[in-house]
Write a protein that holds these residues in place. Structure first.
Motif, short mmCIF file in Angstrom:
data_model
loop_
_atom_site.label_atom_id
_atom_site.label_comp_id
_atom_site.label_asym_id
_atom_site.label_seq_id
_atom_site.Cartn_x
_atom_site.Cartn_y
_atom_site.Cartn_z
N GLY A 13 0.81 -1.21 0.00
CA GLY A 13 0.00 0.00 0.00
C GLY A 13 0.84 1.26 0.00
N GLU A 14 0.39 2.27 0.74
CA GLU A 14 1.04 3.58 0.76
C GLU A 14 2.36 3.55 1.54
N PHE A 15 3.28 4.41 1.10
CA PHE A 15 4.55 4.57 1.80
C PHE A 15 4.31 5.21 3.17
N VAL A 16 4.98 4.69 4.21
CA VAL A 16 4.82 5.20 5.57
C VAL A 16 6.02 6.02 5.99
N ARG A 17 7.20 5.42 5.93
CA ARG A 17 8.42 6.13 6.34
C ARG A 17 9.65 5.37 5.83
N GLY A 18 10.78 6.07 5.84
CA GLY A 18 12.04 5.46 5.45
C GLY A 18 13.04 5.56 6.59
N GLY A 19 13.82 4.51 6.80
CA GLY A 19 14.84 4.52 7.84
C GLY A 19 16.22 4.51 7.22
N GLY A 20 17.22 4.15 8.02
CA GLY A 20 18.58 4.14 7.52
C GLY A 20 18.81 3.12 6.43
N PHE A 21 18.15 1.95 6.54
CA PHE A 21 18.38 0.89 5.57
C PHE A 21 17.10 0.28 5.02
N ARG A 22 15.93 0.70 5.56
CA ARG A 22 14.68 0.08 5.13
C ARG A 22 13.60 1.11 4.85
N ASP A 23 12.62 0.70 4.04
CA ASP A 23 11.44 1.51 3.79
C ASP A 23 10.22 0.73 4.27
N THR A 24 9.27 1.45 4.86
CA THR A 24 8.07 0.83 5.42
C THR A 24 6.83 1.29 4.66
N TYR A 25 5.96 0.32 4.35
CA TYR A 25 4.73 0.60 3.61
C TYR A 25 3.53 0.00 4.34
#
Length: 228
Positions: A13-25
């Motif tokens: 689904g929609e993008f939530v946030r990005g971290g140092g090495f990962r992206d969360t959706y």
């Protein structure tokens, strides 16, 4: 017909946030869950320098056969969640659940619980709160912080759960605030002699780290702008 979960392809689904090495959706297939994707290719993760002496020890340890790093952030978090399960805390409200690796329409991802009871949509973590207010001075939030660290110490949890950016500020059904961790990647052990494998030594090391981090939040260190 019941679909085999191991063969299910989840929709991203929609993008939530990005971290140092990962992206969360968001997980479009299951709205109450999130999908975490490793952003880098296996084996190409950058290793942060820890200073000349520690880097030298790390290099020597790797030559002696010790594993100096894991390959992906998702593997890290799965190992951290295993620690949470072994401590009997998988259903504790202080931790967002980790469900395991799944296949999605964009490749493999780690499925985790979606936290939907944040106290403030703009101030989701202790780190956000300190950045916004300078210090923690509300009694209920101070108590929530102390209760949280007490649990980590009692169960000897050695993970990124003790970092303020991973401590979500949430509310229960009565509107009371408490903390909930959304990243339990474990700390790596870099000692030239692996004393962390000795039970009481490991527990003492974890206790020192927790006390150091809590003291920073209490304002007992030089970080006066980030204290209780």
């Amino acid at each position: 017909m019941i679909q085999d979960p191991s063969k299910q392809i989840y929709k991203v689904g929609e993008f939530v946030r990005g971290g140092g090495f990962r992206d969360t959706y968001e997980c479009a297939s299951e709205p109450g869950k999130l999908l975490k994707f490793d952003r880098y290719i296996d084996g190409q993760r950058k290793v942060k320098s820890r200073g000349f002496v520690k880097d030298l020890f790390r290099s020597l340890r790797s030559k002696l056969g010790y594993k100096k790093q894991r390959l992906t952030g998702n593997q890290d978090e799965l190992l951290g969640w295993l620690q949470i399960e072994e401590r009997g805390l998988a259903d504790h409200r202080f931790f967002a659940k980790v469900y395991g690796m799944v296949e999605t329409d964009r490749g493999p991802a780690l499925m985790t619980e979606k936290i939907d009871n944040f106290w403030n949509s703009e101030i989701r973590s202790i780190s956000n709160y300190i950045r916004e207010h300078g210090r923690i001075d509300q009694a209920d939030l101070i108590k929530a912080l102390l209760d949280y660290f007490k649990l980590l110490g009692t169960h000897n949890i050695s993970s990124f759960a003790d970092r303020p950016e991973n401590m979500g500020i949430v509310v229960d059904e009565n509107g009371n605030r408490y903390l909930k961790c959304f990243d339990v990647k474990p700390y790596m052990d870099h000692q030239i002699i692996p004393v962390h494998k000795i039970g009481f030594m490991h527990k003492r090391r974890v206790s020192r780290r927790l006390n150091r981090h809590l003291s920073a939040l209490r304002g007992k260190t030089s970080r006066k702008d980030a204290g209780i």
